[in-house]
Design a protein around this motif. Sequence first.
Motif, PDB file in Angstrom:
ATOM      1  N   ARG A 198      62.273  17.108  21.282  1.00 15.71           N
ATOM      2  CA  ARG A 198      61.514  17.739  22.364  1.00 15.71           C
ATOM      3  C   ARG A 198      60.069  17.259  22.336  1.00 15.71           C
ATOM      4  O   ARG A 198      59.411  17.266  21.307  1.00 15.71           O
ATOM      5  CB  ARG A 198      61.517  19.257  22.223  1.00 15.71           C
ATOM      6  N   SER A 199      59.570  16.844  23.485  1.00 11.88           N
ATOM      7  CA  SER A 199      58.154  16.531  23.638  1.00 11.88           C
ATOM      8  C   SER A 199      57.889  16.308  25.125  1.00 11.88           C
ATOM      9  O   SER A 199      58.752  16.542  25.960  1.00 11.88           O
ATOM     10  CB  SER A 199      57.762  15.290  22.825  1.00 11.88           C
ATOM     11  N   GLY A 200      56.687  15.832  25.423  1.00  8.98           N
ATOM     12  CA  GLY A 200      56.383  15.366  26.772  1.00  8.98           C
ATOM     13  C   GLY A 200      56.219  16.461  27.801  1.00  8.98           C
ATOM     14  O   GLY A 200      55.912  17.610  27.485  1.00  8.98           O
ATOM     15  N   GLY A 201      56.428  16.080  29.041  1.00  6.84           N
ATOM     16  CA  GLY A 201      56.220  16.945  30.184  1.00  6.84           C
ATOM     17  C   GLY A 201      55.159  16.358  31.095  1.00  6.84           C
ATOM     18  O   GLY A 201      54.615  15.283  30.841  1.00  6.84           O
ATOM     19  N   GLY A 202      54.866  17.075  32.167  1.00  8.03           N
ATOM     20  CA  GLY A 202      53.836  16.624  33.107  1.00  8.03           C
ATOM     21  C   GLY A 202      52.479  17.156  32.686  1.00  8.03           C
ATOM     22  O   GLY A 202      51.917  18.034  33.344  1.00  8.03           O
ATOM     23  N   THR A 261      52.233  10.761  30.767  1.00  8.57           N
ATOM     24  CA  THR A 261      53.020  11.538  29.810  1.00  8.57           C
ATOM     25  C   THR A 261      54.504  11.518  30.165  1.00  8.57           C
ATOM     26  O   THR A 261      55.361  11.431  29.277  1.00  8.57           O
ATOM     27  CB  THR A 261      52.525  12.994  29.755  1.00  8.57           C
ATOM     28  N   LEU A 262      54.829  11.622  31.440  1.00  9.37           N
ATOM     29  CA  LEU A 262      56.232  11.581  31.848  1.00  9.37           C
ATOM     30  C   LEU A 262      56.861  10.240  31.488  1.00  9.37           C
ATOM     31  O   LEU A 262      58.013  10.181  31.033  1.00  9.37           O
ATOM     32  CB  LEU A 262      56.352  11.844  33.349  1.00  9.37           C
ATOM     33  N   ASN A 263      56.119   9.155  31.688  1.00  9.00           N
ATOM     34  CA  ASN A 263      56.646   7.833  31.349  1.00  9.00           C
ATOM     35  C   ASN A 263      56.871   7.713  29.845  1.00  9.00           C
ATOM     36  O   ASN A 263      57.895   7.179  29.394  1.00  9.00           O
ATOM     37  CB  ASN A 263      55.675   6.755  31.830  1.00  9.00           C
ATOM     38  N   ALA A 264      55.927   8.223  29.059  1.00  8.13           N
ATOM     39  CA  ALA A 264      56.091   8.191  27.601  1.00  8.13           C
ATOM     40  C   ALA A 264      57.302   9.014  27.165  1.00  8.13           C
ATOM     41  O   ALA A 264      58.033   8.622  26.251  1.00  8.13           O
ATOM     42  CB  ALA A 264      54.826   8.699  26.921  1.00  8.13           C
ATOM     43  N   ALA A 265      57.532  10.152  27.825  1.00  9.36           N
ATOM     44  CA  ALA A 265      58.674  10.996  27.463  1.00  9.36           C
ATOM     45  C   ALA A 265      59.995  10.277  27.733  1.00  9.36           C
ATOM     46  O   ALA A 265      60.946  10.377  26.957  1.00  9.36           O
ATOM     47  CB  ALA A 265      58.612  12.307  28.245  1.00  9.36           C
ATOM     48  N   LEU A 266      60.058   9.548  28.841  1.00 10.30           N
ATOM     49  CA  LEU A 266      61.276   8.814  29.166  1.00 10.30           C
ATOM     50  C   LEU A 266      61.525   7.696  28.155  1.00 10.30           C
ATOM     51  O   LEU A 266      62.614   7.562  27.595  1.00 10.30           O
ATOM     52  CB  LEU A 266      61.168   8.222  30.574  1.00 10.30           C
ATOM     53  N   LEU A 267      60.494   6.898  27.875  1.00  9.94           N
ATOM     54  CA  LEU A 267      60.653   5.748  26.975  1.00  9.94           C
ATOM     55  C   LEU A 267      60.724   6.178  25.507  1.00  9.94           C
ATOM     56  O   LEU A 267      61.261   5.451  24.675  1.00  9.94           O
ATOM     57  CB  LEU A 267      59.494   4.766  27.161  1.00  9.94           C
ATOM     58  N   GLY A 268      60.178   7.367  25.194  1.00  9.11           N
ATOM     59  CA  GLY A 268      60.169   7.836  23.821  1.00  9.11           C
ATOM     60  C   GLY A 268      61.428   8.556  23.397  1.00  9.11           C
ATOM     61  O   GLY A 268      61.551   8.959  22.246  1.00  9.11           O
ATOM     62  N   GLY A 269      62.384   8.742  24.314  1.00  9.12           N
ATOM     63  CA  GLY A 269      63.666   9.332  23.950  1.00  9.12           C
ATOM     64  C   GLY A 269      63.696  10.835  23.894  1.00  9.12           C
ATOM     65  O   GLY A 269      64.476  11.417  23.131  1.00  9.12           O
ATOM     66  N   VAL A 270      62.870  11.512  24.711  1.00  8.66           N
ATOM     67  CA  VAL A 270      62.870  12.975  24.735  1.00  8.66           C
ATOM     68  C   VAL A 270      64.208  13.483  25.266  1.00  8.66           C
ATOM     69  O   VAL A 270      64.721  13.000  26.274  1.00  8.66           O
ATOM     70  CB  VAL A 270      61.706  13.489  25.608  1.00  8.66           C
ATOM     71  N   ASN A 271      64.773  14.471  24.585  1.00  7.82           N
ATOM     72  CA  ASN A 271      66.023  15.097  25.018  1.00  7.82           C
ATOM     73  C   ASN A 271      65.810  16.401  25.763  1.00  7.82           C
ATOM     74  O   ASN A 271      66.604  16.748  26.648  1.00  7.82           O
ATOM     75  CB  ASN A 271      66.926  15.380  23.816  1.00  7.82           C
ATOM     76  N   PHE A 272      64.780  17.153  25.387  1.00  5.57           N
ATOM     77  CA  PHE A 272      64.479  18.428  26.050  1.00  5.57           C
ATOM     78  C   PHE A 272      63.002  18.416  26.401  1.00  5.57           C
ATOM     79  O   PHE A 272      62.150  18.333  25.512  1.00  5.57           O
ATOM     80  CB  PHE A 272      64.811  19.614  25.148  1.00  5.57           C
TER      81      PHE A 272
END
Length: 399
Positions: free
Chosen positions: A343-347, A365-376
């Motif tokens: 879990r991480s990231g968000g807008g 942040t949204l782009n980092a969450a996608l590329l960083g493998g966030v699941n929740f």
Amino acid sequence: MSETRARRSRSGGGAARRAERTAVSVETERYIERNIPLYEFLDEATLEIIEYNAETVLEEIGVNFVDSPEALERWRSVGATIEGERVRIPRGLARELCKTAPSKFVQHARNPERNVEIGGKTLVTAPVYGPPFVRDRDGGRRYATLADFQKFVKLGYMSKYLHHSGGTVCEPTDVPVNKRHLDMLLTHMVYSDKPFMGSVTEPSRAQDSVEMCEILFGKEFVQNNTVMTSLININSPLTFDSIMMGALEVFASNNQASIISPFIVGGAMAPVSVVGTLTQVLAEVLAGIAYSQIIKPGAPVIFGTFVTSIDMNSGAPTFGTPEASQILYGAGQLARRMNLPFRSGGGLCGSKLPDAQAAYETANTLNAALLGGVNFMLHSCGWLEGGLVASFEKFVMDA
């Protein structure tokens, strides 16, 4: 007689079709399954150094479990050293305990079509969490109410791309604290059929959440399936308070999921360097997840990271910065090495208004969450003022 029966049958079919056409139906996309490569920011040698140093922190510095003699005794029983409220965890012990945590799990919704899988290659999006203020076109910035909370839950239900109803989408300050959690959870149950989060503001409120779910889903179903996710924040640096730990104990013992998430502002509660912050993140997560598995081996957990940096001139937290993205990427790699959901990231943004700053910081942040493998991903719809304000106007545009 046969003709009459046939006409009635056709009439009934038409009525059913008309009822189906006029029924309210809200479409929700299935949770995302990533097929793009993830961004591996740190090399193998750096990851091994972080892992080694995190276990050194646990062994030599230790972690505080405050106001919880029961937690201290549980740690003592598995081989940790206890000095006052400080728990020192021998090298390898926390990691060994974490091995019983599942690599992915299904969170069940009231509507089985809205069930989500958390872990692996999936990405589940959820609304903002925790703001005491809201902003709308007529009232401007103001404290949130239960009516606001209900509107946000309805908007989240209507959003095609939100897979989860979330938890404290805003703080209804017009309801007494000792019963607020009941109204919030009931709102999720009544106004949405998506998965939701339980209360963690006091152990008895976590238990109330479990018991409400037993009414909704059935007691046996709840004991054998995960129907709630909860957010367990660590008081960084290296401190677990009795409220969060008490809530974690309730959720873990009832087979409900917990996000074990350090709340770190780099430069304030952690080292200023990316690698130093990741070392602290991993140490705190290892201790929290290990404790959940002491409570109940196999209890579902999520490796959480909520990290930002601090402006060393003003002391204000910053969002959407390169440092925060680097920490997110690195934490995702560490979570995958432990074979755990992440879990991480968000807008996230630090802007006061839905303006250009909000747009580019949120996009980063949204782009980092996608590329960083966030699941929740909490805060998927964004926030303002570093998380203090949820905006009706922005939420409506997203919904």
